[in-house]
Design an enzyme around this catalytic site. Structure first.
Site, PDB file in Angstrom:
ATOM      1  N   GLY A 102       0.790  -1.235   0.000  1.00 29.54           N
ATOM      2  CA  GLY A 102       0.000   0.000   0.000  1.00 29.54           C
ATOM      3  C   GLY A 102       0.818   1.279   0.000  1.00 29.54           C
ATOM      4  NE  ARG A 128     -19.303  15.946   2.575  1.00 29.98           N
ATOM      5  CZ  ARG A 128     -19.595  14.842   1.888  1.00 29.98           C
ATOM      6  NH1 ARG A 128     -20.841  14.534   1.663  1.00 29.98           N
ATOM      7  NH2 ARG A 128     -18.640  14.073   1.432  1.00 29.98           N
ATOM      8  CD  GLN A 129     -16.847  15.608  11.591  1.00 30.00           C
ATOM      9  OE1 GLN A 129     -17.599  14.925  10.916  1.00 30.00           O
ATOM     10  NE2 GLN A 129     -16.971  15.716  12.904  1.00 30.00           N
ATOM     11  CG  HIS A 142     -20.389  21.192   2.622  1.00 29.72           C
ATOM     12  ND1 HIS A 142     -21.534  20.959   1.882  1.00 29.72           N
ATOM     13  CD2 HIS A 142     -20.814  21.372   3.888  1.00 29.72           C
ATOM     14  CE1 HIS A 142     -22.579  20.984   2.671  1.00 29.72           C
ATOM     15  NE2 HIS A 142     -22.171  21.239   3.898  1.00 29.72           N
ATOM     16  CG  ASP A 185     -28.815  20.260   2.592  1.00 35.57           C
ATOM     17  OD1 ASP A 185     -28.464  21.238   1.905  1.00 35.57           O
ATOM     18  OD2 ASP A 185     -28.169  19.191   2.628  1.00 35.57           O
ATOM     19  CE  LYS A 244     -29.031  16.669   4.447  1.00 37.58           C
ATOM     20  NZ  LYS A 244     -28.101  16.421   3.346  1.00 37.58           N
ATOM     21  NE  ARG A 251     -26.084  13.563   6.053  1.00 34.57           N
ATOM     22  CZ  ARG A 251     -26.264  12.826   4.950  1.00 34.57           C
ATOM     23  NH1 ARG A 251     -26.405  11.524   5.039  1.00 34.57           N
ATOM     24  NH2 ARG A 251     -26.298  13.401   3.759  1.00 34.57           N
TER      25      ARG A 251
HETATM   26  C1  R5P Z   1     -24.622  18.067   2.754  1.00 36.61           C
HETATM   27  O1  R5P Z   1     -25.084  18.992   3.359  1.00 36.61           O
HETATM   28  C2  R5P Z   1     -24.339  18.104   1.293  1.00 36.61           C
HETATM   29  O2  R5P Z   1     -24.692  19.323   0.724  1.00 36.61           O
HETATM   30  C3  R5P Z   1     -25.077  17.006   0.561  1.00 36.61           C
HETATM   31  O3  R5P Z   1     -26.466  17.245   0.614  1.00 36.61           O
HETATM   32  C4  R5P Z   1     -24.778  15.684   1.168  1.00 36.61           C
HETATM   33  O4  R5P Z   1     -23.419  15.533   1.378  1.00 36.61           O
HETATM   34  C5  R5P Z   1     -25.283  14.574   0.288  1.00 36.61           C
HETATM   35  O5  R5P Z   1     -24.981  13.372   0.903  1.00 36.61           O
HETATM   36  P1  R5P Z   1     -25.743  12.050   0.518  1.00 36.61           P
HETATM   37  O6  R5P Z   1     -25.769  11.941  -0.984  1.00 36.61           O
HETATM   38  O7  R5P Z   1     -24.896  10.980   1.149  1.00 36.61           O
HETATM   39  O8  R5P Z   1     -27.095  12.110   1.135  1.00 36.61           O
END
Ligand code: R5P
Length: 298
Positions: free
Chosen positions: A39, A95-96, A128, A171, A194, A196
């Protein structure tokens, strides 16, 4: 050492890197890459390297690629490059952006600092950014942390395929991209709410407006598992939408995601070539090349 600038890329992104090279009139060479049975990676950069080296590397499925960047950027400098620039159409780990539980890594900041330490400039498309305003708050390079947006390109594309469509973001985070895409041709637009619950478990509430009979285009930055789009599409069709299509910047589409989206009733799926995918319908090369020109001129 050659003068000028050079774009270097990895073999699996040849087509998109070539489009950028053509649009920016910059020479292009491929990085030689070998993955050992255990790897580990061996990279070899082309010779000679000029003063300015642009590394083109999208960071979808990013973990191994972050090691590639570490090896490549350091080697470029050791070979005499004075400026090393990263063009990463998809910037991972954005995103995190918060520790939701104590002890969680704030990946946006960690990865951002890592890239900021490696490169003189980092350019990406629609990272993001939700709780921060500017990319430089994650990638500490000031004005050389460059975030471009494909949203106007999505808007232009939609205007040709679905003039008069209602643009819907799945969202709250998508509001920035939906509003920008809508502004190109004055599209009606709105966003869902939304929640999650897990990687593949999302709950969506539609915006309160008339959907009956409308051609709807969902607009988002990323489609990953496809669950966000699938749930939104099902609700829109139940509410009487005439059609639901998807325009997305980053076609991550994990395994099975595209089928899920289609089974939910989504008709057309249009993506940019930030990530090479069968749904690619728009090239980012002109946008990236325009932003790259001032850096190439330095
Ligand atoms: C999150 O807020 C992003 O804008 C997308 O909506 C999200 O990452 C989409 O993820 P998934 O296709 O896994 O639902």
């Amino acid at each position: 050492m050659a003068s000028g600038a050079l774009i270097v890329h990895f073999e699996d992104e040849t087509a998109a890197a070539q489009r950028l090279a053509n649009a920016s009139r910059c020479p292009l060479r491929c990085v030689e890459r070998h993955c050992f049975p255990d790897g580990e990676l061996r990279l070899r950069l082309p010779e000679p390297l000029p003063r300015l080296v642009v590394i083109y590397r999208g960071l979808q499925y990013p973990n191994e690629k972050l090691v590639e960047l570490m090896l490549a950027a350091d080697t470029a400098r050791a070979m005499g490059a004075e400026q090393v620039v990263l063009v990463t159409p998809y910037l991972a780990y954005m995103r995190q952006d918060i520790a939701f539980r104590t002890g969680e890594a704030i990946s946006q900041q960690v990865v951002g600092r890592f890239l900021g330490n490696l490169f003189d400039a980092v350019m990406t498309v629609d990272p993001h950014l939700h709780r921060i305003q500017h990319l430089s708050e994650a990638v500490p390079l000031g004005e050389r942390a460059i975030a471009l947006s494909a949203a106007p390109l999505l808007g232009e594309f939609i205007s040709r395929r679905r003039p008069g469509a209602l643009l819907v973001g799945p969202d709250a985070e998508s509001a920035q991209w939906v509003a920008s895409a809508a502004a190109t041709h004055g599209f009606d637009h709105a966003v869902c709410a939304k929640i999650r619950h897990g990687d593949r478990d999302v709950e969506i509430a539609l915006p309160k407006l008339a959907i009956e009979g409308r051609q709807v285009v969902l607009v988002d930055d990323v489609a990953s598992t496809g669950h966000t789009v699938a749930v939104a599409a099902q609700l829109l069709l139940q509410a009487g939408a005439q059609s639901v299509d998807l325009a997305v910047t980053h076609a991550l589409f994990a395994e099975g995601a595209l089928s899920l989206v289609r089974e939910a009733g989504v008709g057309e799926v249009w993506s940019t070539d930030a990530i090479t995918h069968s749904t690619n319908s728009m090239s980012l090369a002109p946008l990236l090349a325009e932003a790259l020109l001032p850096l190439l001129a330095c």
